[in-house]
Enzyme design. Sequence first.
Site, PDB file in Angstrom:
ATOM      1  CG  HIS A 191      -1.927  -0.825   1.290  1.00 42.71           C
ATOM      2  ND1 HIS A 191      -2.581  -1.505   2.260  1.00 42.71           N
ATOM      3  CD2 HIS A 191      -2.683  -1.317   0.004  1.00 42.71           C
ATOM      4  CE1 HIS A 191      -3.432  -2.418   1.674  1.00 42.71           C
ATOM      5  NE2 HIS A 191      -3.565  -2.301   0.420  1.00 42.71           N
ATOM      6  NE  ARG A 298       0.310  -4.024 -14.273  1.00 40.19           N
ATOM      7  CZ  ARG A 298       1.298  -3.231 -14.948  1.00 40.19           C
ATOM      8  NH1 ARG A 298       1.166  -2.087 -14.800  1.00 40.19           N
ATOM      9  NH2 ARG A 298       2.335  -3.686 -15.321  1.00 40.19           N
ATOM     10  NE  ARG A 335      -3.453  -7.689 -16.221  1.00 37.85           N
ATOM     11  CZ  ARG A 335      -2.084  -7.550 -15.814  1.00 37.85           C
ATOM     12  NH1 ARG A 335      -1.283  -7.803 -16.515  1.00 37.85           N
ATOM     13  NH2 ARG A 335      -2.056  -7.078 -14.604  1.00 37.85           N
ATOM     14  CD  GLU A 435       1.353 -12.153 -17.925  1.00 37.19           C
ATOM     15  OE1 GLU A 435       2.084 -11.174 -17.724  1.00 37.19           O
ATOM     16  OE2 GLU A 435       0.205 -12.414 -17.731  1.00 37.19           O
ATOM     17  CG  ASN A 458       6.857  -5.985 -16.264  1.00 33.93           C
ATOM     18  OD1 ASN A 458       7.569  -5.658 -16.909  1.00 33.93           O
ATOM     19  ND2 ASN A 458       5.659  -5.498 -15.872  1.00 33.93           N
ATOM     20  CG  ASP A 459       4.561 -11.862 -15.011  1.00 30.92           C
ATOM     21  OD1 ASP A 459       5.186 -12.403 -13.742  1.00 30.92           O
ATOM     22  OD2 ASP A 459       3.415 -11.409 -15.008  1.00 30.92           O
ATOM     23  NE  ARG A 469       6.594  -8.654 -11.889  1.00 28.67           N
ATOM     24  CZ  ARG A 469       5.729  -8.279 -12.674  1.00 28.67           C
ATOM     25  NH1 ARG A 469       4.686  -9.258 -13.343  1.00 28.67           N
ATOM     26  NH2 ARG A 469       5.123  -7.221 -12.563  1.00 28.67           N
ATOM     27  CB  CYS A 506       1.489  -4.179 -22.109  1.00 24.29           C
ATOM     28  SG  CYS A 506       1.338  -5.860 -21.347  1.00 24.29           S
TER      29      CYS A 506
END
Length: 587
Positions: A191, A298, A335, A435, A458-459, A469, A506
């Site tokens: 957070h 996202r 997504r 990914e 990223n993945d 990651r 992306c």
Amino acid sequence: MEIKRGIPVSPGVAIGPAMVLDTEGVRIPQRCIDPHDVEREVQRLRAALREAALQASDNQRIISEKLGVQYGRIFGAHATLIEDPVLVREIEALIRDNHYAAEYAVSRVMNRHAKELQSLQNPLFAARATDLFDIEKSILHVLLGQRRQCLQELDTPVIVLAHDLTPYETAHLDRARVHAFATEAGGRASHTAIMASALDIPAVVGLGEFVTDVSGGDTVIVDGNRGVLIINPDEETLQRYEHVRNRFRDFISQLKELRDLPAETRDGHRVQLLGNIEFPQEASHCLEHGADGVGLYRTEFLYLGRQTDPTEDEHLDAYLTVLRTLGPKQPLVIRTLDLGADKFAPGAETPTVEHNPFLGLRSVRLCLRNLALFKTQIRAILRASAFGDVRIMFPMISTVLELRQCKMILAEVKEDLDDEGVSYNRQLPVGTMIEVPSAAVMAEELAREVDFFSIGTNDLIQYTLAADRTNEAVAALYSASDPAVLRLMRSVIEAARKHGIGVNVCGEMSGDPIYTLLLLGMGLRQLSMTPHLIPEIKKIIRSVSVPEARQVAEEALRLETARDVTSYLREQLRRVLPEAMGDAALR
Ligand code: PEP
Ligand code: MG
């Protein structure tokens, strides 16, 4: 000079004096009460819990007004937890049975729960432990008759360094005084990280131990673009960073002028630059930076700080807010939920502990096991498609069958909407993220099933190289320049071309200037990235021609190591746009 590398969670560079926060928090000594005073102590505890819950609700209101309701909800969740009957019973039992003073009983119970979460070695649970410490501090301060000292009372500009900042402390940072912050703990999904980015304060978290090496007033540099903290920089580094910061500032102001110009190469090839967003409010950041639409929404962040899953109308409301903000700048690629591993879990449904959450029941796998949850979101996406260029995209697809199952659910939901006479776009474009290496290998087959691919580097990098990651210890392996990753990408782009479907990237790679020439040369004409990176990427695109980019890609794909690829691409970027290297050189 000491250089530490962590996780960049909010962009920007700041240089200034350190303000080191007390790392020990509130320490409560063991104290017992007279057995005759037990009832009075329990009443004192209950009054304090009520007061702390009220303060949390106040915070919810204040933060909702300042940053938006989704941030305020975090404190709403705190208010609920403070008065959670199970927790209260546990604390009261320590007062009644062990005759502990209320402060000590609170501290024991909250610490035990927080430590249990931390010991699970899962970034998701570790992030929740910070919330528990935040709650503990607020109850203790009421019991001790103190108010939380706010960082907003600073009178000189500083860079805040701490072991960790709670969401409460972060939300109250005074942007005019706190130029950046850096913490030892924390992850991308905490957070605290989300608050930092909403506040637009450069921030790096997850740096590992450093606080004991710094004294208040020491000069530090926080590079929120690259995730670097430099303590006591030497003269040369300081000068270099100051120079780069100034040059980059000029460069950024020049970039603003590009906002309304197209991302077009020198020889007239148009590239679509889209924004990645987590919250509906960020759609306006996309417009400010000249995005052509949203390439990745996202949606798991709709779950932030909630105890229950969002309803269909809440989903729809968020999607329509984005569409309204974007106006003619569309598409909006939504997504479906990508929960699990490094992402938030729904409050009501924390997954059972998994040994390998990154390889576990996450993302679309979770949705296919919870059809009610999945269908609720798909209904909302379809309903939103009646109002604009909405597209649906499935994350973490690893097999053809999995993708077919998702499409089957989509077809079922369409039938339901038809029966109910609800309108939607019958031609709603369907895409899949690529990914997972298995999806990249099967790209030809997957291409027959969908309208577009979105390569989630990223993945893809982490699964191709088996390098987490979020783990600093393997960060050297985790590289978009790795030839294995590039070759997988090349075959995915080729499969898309062969089957005449769209393809974009992306992951973070698409917003990193050193890769722009390569991506362009590999044939990509659509990139989706964090909105503030768009102008720089646009500038690079406008400085090159496609044959030039093709040559760079061909050469880069011949190289055998990530190191060689990175240094070759840096050299090429320096050649076409030396100003952009101001930033890239610091990587
Ligand atoms: C990716 O994996 O590249 C991606 C864009 O998705 P996320 O970062 O949300 O996992
Ligand atoms: Mg991903």
